[in-house]
Design a protein around this motif. Structure first.
Motif, mmCIF file in Angstrom:
data_model
loop_
_atom_site.group_PDB
_atom_site.id
_atom_site.type_symbol
_atom_site.label_atom_id
_atom_site.label_comp_id
_atom_site.label_asym_id
_atom_site.label_seq_id
_atom_site.Cartn_x
_atom_site.Cartn_y
_atom_site.Cartn_z
ATOM 1 N N VAL A 24 0.845 -1.202 0.000
ATOM 2 C CA VAL A 24 0.000 0.000 0.000
ATOM 3 C C VAL A 24 0.877 1.248 0.000
ATOM 4 O O VAL A 24 0.597 2.208 -0.717
ATOM 5 C CB VAL A 24 -0.976 -0.010 1.192
ATOM 6 N N ARG A 25 1.952 1.239 0.764
ATOM 7 C CA ARG A 25 2.857 2.397 0.771
ATOM 8 C C ARG A 25 3.505 2.605 -0.601
ATOM 9 O O ARG A 25 3.627 3.725 -1.083
ATOM 10 C CB ARG A 25 3.912 2.248 1.856
ATOM 11 N N ALA A 26 3.918 1.520 -1.246
ATOM 12 C CA ALA A 26 4.498 1.620 -2.594
ATOM 13 C C ALA A 26 3.456 2.139 -3.579
ATOM 14 O O ALA A 26 3.767 2.966 -4.443
ATOM 15 C CB ALA A 26 5.040 0.260 -3.031
ATOM 16 N N HIS A 27 2.227 1.668 -3.456
ATOM 17 C CA HIS A 27 1.144 2.134 -4.324
ATOM 18 C C HIS A 27 0.896 3.627 -4.104
ATOM 19 O O HIS A 27 0.740 4.384 -5.063
ATOM 20 C CB HIS A 27 -0.125 1.323 -4.047
ATOM 21 N N ALA A 28 0.873 4.058 -2.861
ATOM 22 C CA ALA A 28 0.641 5.468 -2.534
ATOM 23 C C ALA A 28 1.722 6.356 -3.150
ATOM 24 O O ALA A 28 1.438 7.474 -3.596
ATOM 25 C CB ALA A 28 0.589 5.659 -1.024
ATOM 26 N N ALA A 29 2.940 5.855 -3.218
ATOM 27 C CA ALA A 29 4.045 6.636 -3.798
ATOM 28 C C ALA A 29 3.880 6.811 -5.303
ATOM 29 O O ALA A 29 4.469 7.738 -5.882
ATOM 30 C CB ALA A 29 5.376 5.955 -3.483
ATOM 31 N N GLY A 73 -4.630 -0.306 -9.545
ATOM 32 C CA GLY A 73 -4.707 -0.586 -8.120
ATOM 33 C C GLY A 73 -3.903 -1.826 -7.778
ATOM 34 O O GLY A 73 -3.144 -2.341 -8.598
ATOM 35 N N LEU A 74 -4.071 -2.289 -6.577
ATOM 36 C CA LEU A 74 -3.429 -3.522 -6.133
ATOM 37 C C LEU A 74 -4.418 -4.658 -6.329
ATOM 38 O O LEU A 74 -5.567 -4.575 -5.889
ATOM 39 C CB LEU A 74 -3.042 -3.415 -4.653
ATOM 40 N N ARG A 75 -3.977 -5.730 -6.983
ATOM 41 C CA ARG A 75 -4.851 -6.872 -7.284
ATOM 42 C C ARG A 75 -4.332 -8.117 -6.576
ATOM 43 O O ARG A 75 -3.138 -8.387 -6.596
ATOM 44 C CB ARG A 75 -4.887 -7.157 -8.778
#
Length: 127
Positions: A79-84, A91-93
């Motif tokens: 989630v932190r990597a996605h937020a960056a 999204g994350l799957r």
């Protein structure tokens, strides 16, 4: 916590064996601070469904609860990597397995891209 759930903008979209969870930037900030994001829907007095989303140190998401009270724990590092990378339409799957193949649940977690664009992109400087 109940008040926070009442004002949640978290969206749950369910279709067959697919669950999409979408949050906005404020809810993402709360998750990243270690808070739980909650949503509650009252179905015209017949019943209530409560869901919560939180971060976990694991490598894979977990889903627990019952039909009317869910809890999803997402991998904090992912989630932190996605937020960056925001804003992003991706999204994350994940695939959450069940006892049988047909019980597998496809989980998509994303952050509202319109909210991210509005908050993360710097306005163009005027000349």
């Amino acid at each position: 916590m109940i008040q926070a759930a009442e004002h949640s903008r978290m969206k749950w979209q369910i279709e067959n064996q697919h669950l999409r969870v979408r949050i906005d930037e404020d809810e993402l900030a709360r998750l990243l601070r270690g808070e739980v994001v909650e949503a509650r829907t009252r179905f015209a007095g017949a019943f209530v469904v409560h869901g919560e989303l939180r971060l976990d140190s694991g490598d894979a998401p977990t889903l627990s609860g019952q039909a009317d009270a869910w809890s999803i724990a997402l991998p904090e590092a992912a989630v932190r990597a996605h937020a960056a990378r925001l804003p992003s339409r991706d999204g994350l799957r994940y695939t959450l397995s069940g006892k049988h193949h047909e019980q597998a649940l496809e989980l998509l977690f994303d952050v509202d891209v319109r909210d991210s664009v509005g908050r993360r992109r710097a306005p163009a400087s005027g000349s």
